[in-house]
Enzyme design. Structure first.
Site, PDB file in Angstrom:
ATOM      1  N   ASP A   7      19.868  10.865 -25.814  1.00  0.00           N
ATOM      2  CA  ASP A   7      20.595  11.628 -27.009  1.00  0.00           C
ATOM      3  C   ASP A   7      20.410  13.054 -26.770  1.00  0.00           C
ATOM      4  O   ASP A   7      20.149  13.795 -28.032  1.00  0.00           O
ATOM      5  CB  ASP A   7      19.681  11.599 -27.612  1.00  0.00           C
TER       6      ASP A   7
ATOM      7  N   HIS B  46       9.613  16.632 -22.224  1.00  0.00           N
ATOM      8  CA  HIS B  46       9.692  14.815 -22.080  1.00  0.00           C
ATOM      9  C   HIS B  46      10.940  14.424 -20.588  1.00  0.00           C
ATOM     10  O   HIS B  46      10.181  13.327 -20.151  1.00  0.00           O
ATOM     11  CB  HIS B  46      10.010  14.929 -23.793  1.00  0.00           C
TER      12      HIS B  46
HETATM   13  O1  RIB Z   1      10.147  12.855 -27.981  1.00  0.00           O
HETATM   14  C1  RIB Z   1      10.402  13.133 -27.725  1.00  0.00           C
HETATM   15  C2  RIB Z   1      12.197  12.666 -27.355  1.00  0.00           C
HETATM   16  O2  RIB Z   1      12.678  12.567 -28.631  1.00  0.00           O
HETATM   17  C3  RIB Z   1      12.987  13.498 -25.844  1.00  0.00           C
HETATM   18  O3  RIB Z   1      13.271  12.470 -25.509  1.00  0.00           O
HETATM   19  C4  RIB Z   1      13.492  14.166 -26.896  1.00  0.00           C
HETATM   20  O4  RIB Z   1      14.838  14.342 -26.246  1.00  0.00           O
HETATM   21  C5  RIB Z   1      14.085  13.386 -28.522  1.00  0.00           C
HETATM   22  O5  RIB Z   1      15.207  12.418 -28.437  1.00  0.00           O
HETATM   23 CA    CA Z   2      15.989  12.564 -25.635  1.00  0.00          CA
END
Ligand code: RIB
Ligand code: CA
Length: 315
Positions: free
Chosen positions: A17, A248
């Protein structure tokens, strides 16, 4: 040094995303010499699925990788409608309000779910699926093609907060909370999953020195990325009091490609809460046929941020 032939590389499908940390992950995947980035599907999360696809096309153009197909996946979660993204985290356009030069090509005519299924069939038993956004596309693909469970060799998912606090509510992490119904389908489907939750992604950070190193090395992608990181570092400063970037999504791609290894894994079933104030919570339960075992990464001793910076500096 001769490049390894495509057939000897790990075929990876990336569902994202895009998103600033998704961009870090994309850069890492492209930098990985033994990875074949087969294609990309987008989903609404940090921004809309369509905007995420445009961001991905634009970033791939900066990376000189116009050969990687990009397909737009689900706009809305399985239940309800897209909530409007996270402009306070990723800027209004998902990439920190940096204006990327527009790619000359457009997205695939197949939608993200069809494209993912097609890639899984084409690389039957070999495709490694890395998902770093809400799990809507994966749930729809499982519904459309139940064989996906065995067509795909492994699924690495950034999402959840198993023993840690959530980040969109006290209980829910964004990727799970933004489509809890899809997360429940995907996490209980009985395919080999490595889950990379906030428990571990909030333990390694990219610092301002790394941002400066990216800017100093220059190049179109790194310059854009360094600009985007201003927005992401600013969010972390406001929320957590430190000008750093959580890792992340790149942590998921680095685990999937073997760039770093988990030092602690817990094998548990994962239930996803669908109701009330705990909606979106990922709850560790005893593995059972209803909740097949998932490998949850809880620690990585390898220097994730250093390895990521090394990779991004090779682009
Ligand atoms: O909580 C972090 C995640 O949420 C990551 O993938 C960030 O890009 C959003 O999609
Ligand atoms: Ca993400």
């Amino acid at each position: 040094m001769p490049k390894p032939p495509e057939s000897s590389k790990l075929p990876v499908w990336f569902d994202c995303d895009t998103g600033i940390d998704d961009t870090l992950a994309l850069g890492q995947l492209v930098a990985q010499p033994d990875t074949h980035l087969v294609g990309i599907s987008t989903v609404s999360g940090n921004t809309s699925a369509a905007q995420a696809a445009q961001n991905t096309l634009d970033l791939l153009a900066l990376l000189g990788r116009d050969d990687v197909p990009v397909a737009v996946g689900a706009h809305d979660p399985l239940v309800g409608v897209y909530a409007g993204g996270a402009p306070h985290v990723h800027g209004g356009n998902g990439v920190g309000d940096v204006e990327l030069p527009r790619a000359t090509r457009t997205v695939e005519s197949a939608n993200g779910v069809e494209a993912l299924i097609g890639a899984a069939r084409a690389h039957a038993g070999e495709l490694h699926l890395v998902a770093v956004g809400p799990l809507t596309n994966l749930a729809l693909a499982l519904r459309e093609e139940p064989e996906l469970r065995t067509l795909v060799s492994h699924v690495t998912i950034m999402g959840g907060a198993v023993w840690a606090l959530g980040n969109i509510t006290e209980h829910a992490e964004a990727n799970i909370g933004n489509d809890a119904e899809a997360a429940r389908i995907v996490l209980t489907a009985g395919w080999p999953i490595t889950l990379v939750p906030l428990d571990v992604t909030m333990t390694h950070f990219l610092e301002v020195e790394a941002q400066a190193a990216l800017a100093a090395r220059g190049g179109d992608f790194r310059t854009a990325l360094a600009g985007m990181l201003d927005c992401y570092l600013g969010f972390h400063e406001t929320r957590y009091g430190k000008r750093v970037s959580a890792l992340h999504d790149p942590m998921a791609t680095m685990l999937a490609t073997g760039t770093v290894k988990a030092s602690t894994l817990q094998s548990v079933g994962i239930d996803v809460a669908l109701e009330g104030e705990t909606r979106g919570r990922t709850v560790a339960v005893e593995p059972s046929p209803q909740h097949p075992a998932v490998a949850v990464v809880t620690a990585i001793e390898d220097p994730v941020a250093d390895r990521l910076l090394e990779a991004l500096l090779t682009l």
